[in-house]
Design an enzyme around this catalytic site. Structure first.
Site, PDB file in Angstrom:
ATOM      1  N   GLU A  16     -24.840  16.947   2.347  1.00 15.38           N
ATOM      2  CA  GLU A  16     -24.455  16.927   3.760  1.00 15.38           C
ATOM      3  C   GLU A  16     -24.681  15.516   4.270  1.00 15.38           C
ATOM      4  O   GLU A  16     -25.820  15.110   4.502  1.00 15.38           O
ATOM      5  CB  GLU A  16     -25.279  17.941   4.552  1.00 15.38           C
ATOM      6  CG  GLU A  16     -25.033  19.388   4.170  1.00 15.38           C
ATOM      7  CD  GLU A  16     -23.613  19.843   4.434  1.00 15.38           C
ATOM      8  OE1 GLU A  16     -22.878  19.126   5.152  1.00 15.38           O
ATOM      9  OE2 GLU A  16     -23.231  20.911   3.939  1.00 15.38           O
ATOM     10  N   CYS A  31     -25.501  14.117  13.019  1.00  7.52           N
ATOM     11  CA  CYS A  31     -24.405  13.803  12.090  1.00  7.52           C
ATOM     12  C   CYS A  31     -23.038  14.230  12.591  1.00  7.52           C
ATOM     13  O   CYS A  31     -22.021  13.709  12.129  1.00  7.52           O
ATOM     14  CB  CYS A  31     -24.691  14.430  10.729  1.00  7.52           C
ATOM     15  SG  CYS A  31     -25.083  16.189  10.807  1.00  7.52           S
TER      16      CYS A  31
END
Length: 459
Positions: free
Chosen positions: A211, A245
């Site tokens: 990720e 993010c």
């Protein structure tokens, strides 16, 4: 203190007993995690607050999001663990065969967490791994010292280390861990470190979920509700101090509404954080003074239309809007990971999309529009991990939707059933009746046998 090798070997031996494959073991671990979070909520709030999340809502989210994921996973786990029946060719059905897909855990799983979600981004992957039947070694971030210290204290109190263990440490500790032949590695962090993880995993052919991040666009076309778009994008870019993010990395606004968007964005900043964001309890700090200085170096003072101030000693940088930004500006060279919102103007959507596609695939992308054709074009033309229409960030908190990147922004996905399936191997099993033989499969072959087989497989 046990070495990484000793912890790994103990979990490996425990996994070989098959205890972790039971429904009871998985539920027990989820219950333990839930109990730990509930019994120490205030301590976790205080820890993440000292580290950098001074906004109370963000402290609550760090604890609340894993609790929601635990509850959802627990309610669905029994059905997830059931083998699923697979459709078979007609000739196999007629001869009494059945096909099933069983899901089995990979084994000892290393989960490496980032600083920006010291609980969410460590425990949510752990929930997926545990629900899948895997023992877990958690690698806490060295940057969030208070939260990591609390995890190092509490995890051994609530879990048997052969089921769930936690370690900390810097690059040296990471290097040491990556030498071990884990059965699965789950990493959340930067693209550069993700490449290091992937190279290390390749040595043992270890499957991974990565990720990572990206420069996430937020397109605003001429049909959008501009006040609504501005408020959501500004919030998305500045929440968590911009250290998230999926935060919008820049607003890409049609020229006909650009000035209005800038005005509404400035208004939204004032409404959310007031004249002095530094003293606002709803605005979080940066993780370090080093990060403040890095982000401050991206600010072109000639383009500041809001914010622009910072205090490295206080780990503070004001929520900042830059306009008009160009693709050649320093701030557009990569992921900002801070509370800066550059605003770029576009004339033609096709040209704008072409420019976005020249960049690495982002983890998230957003569009604000009321035009269905434009939205369809956006979804069909851009590749990105996930996103939203007329919203930002919220998609990353829905347990029934997969969360993951693509290309430079990552590989693999998790959340809910998607996490369960990512952390298990799909084992296909064909069940044949013990007293049913398909003679056409065996030699000696005749033309009639071959022709019959051809009918079965349609060749």
């Amino acid at each position: 203190m046990k070495t990484h090798q000793e912890i790994f070997e103990k979990q490996k031996a425990y996994f070989q007993t098959d205890i972790t494959k039971s429904y009871e073991w998985r539920i027990d671990q989820l219950d333990r995690m839930e109990k730990m979070l509930n019994e120490h909520k205030d301590e976790f709030y205080a820890a993440v607050g000292k580290d950098f999340k001074t906004a109370f809502a963000e402290q609550v989210l760090e604890v609340g999001a894993p609790l929601v994921m635990i509850e959802f996973t627990r309610s669905q786990l029994k059905s997830w663990m059931e083998p699923t029946e697979a459709p078979l060719p007609k000739f196999l059905v007629e001869t009494g065969h059945k096909g099933f897909v069983y899901r089995e855990p990979y084994g000892v799983t290393l989960i490496i967490g980032p600083y920006n979600g010291p609980l969410i981004l460590l425990l949510d992957p752990a929930i997926a791994a545990i629900s899948a039947g895997n023992p877990v070694i958690l690698k806490a971030s060295p940057a969030t010292t208070e939260t990591s210290k609390l995890m190092l204290k509490l995890i051994p109190e609530y879990f048997d280390p052969q089921s769930v263990a936690v370690v900390d440490g810097d690059i040296e500790a990471m290097t040491d861990l990556l030498k071990l032949p884990f059965d699965f590695i789950f990493f959340t962090g930067s693209t550069n470190v993700g490449k290091v993880i992937l190279r290390a995993a390749a040595e043992n052919l270890t499957p991974v979920i990565l990720e990572l991040g990206g420069q996430n666009p937020a397109i605003v076309d001429q049909t959008a509700n501009i006040p609504d778009a501005a408020k959501k994008i500004v919030w998305g870019a500045t929440a968590w101090g911009g250290q998230w993010c999926v935060s919008p990395g820049y607003a890409y606004v049609h020229e006909s509404v650009a000035e209005e968007f800038v005005s509404e964005a400035r208004k939204a900043l004032l409404e959310m954080y007031g004249e002095d964001p530094k003293s606002n309890p709803d605005y979080s700090r940066m993780i370090s003074s080093k990060e403040v200085n890095r982000i401050a170096s991206l600010i072109d003072n000639d383009k500041v239309v809001a914010g622009g101030t910072y205090d490295a000693n206080e780990r503070y940088i004001a929520p900042t809007i830059l306009y008009p930004t160009q693709w050649t500006d320093k701030v557009m060279e990569g992921e900002i990971f801070g509370p800066i919102l550059p605003i770029i103007v576009y004339k033609d959507l096709d040209e704008a999309i072409k420019l976005i596609r020249k960049k690495p695939k982002p983890l998230a992308a957003y569009i604000f529009s009321k035009d269905d054709a434009t939205i369809k074009h956006f979804l069909g033309s851009l590749s990105f991990g996930g996103g939203a229409i007329n919203q930002t960030n919220v998609q990353s908190y829905i347990e029934t939707m997969p969360f993951g990147g693509v290309g430079n922004s990552g590989m693999g996905s998790y959340y809910g059933r998607y996490g369960y399936e990512s952390l298990t191997h799909a084992k296909s099993i064909l069940h044949a009746p013990a007293d049913q033989t398909i003679e056409h499969l065996f030699p000696p072959f005749t033309m009639e046998k071959v022709q019959e087989i051809g009918k079965w497989f349609d060749f």
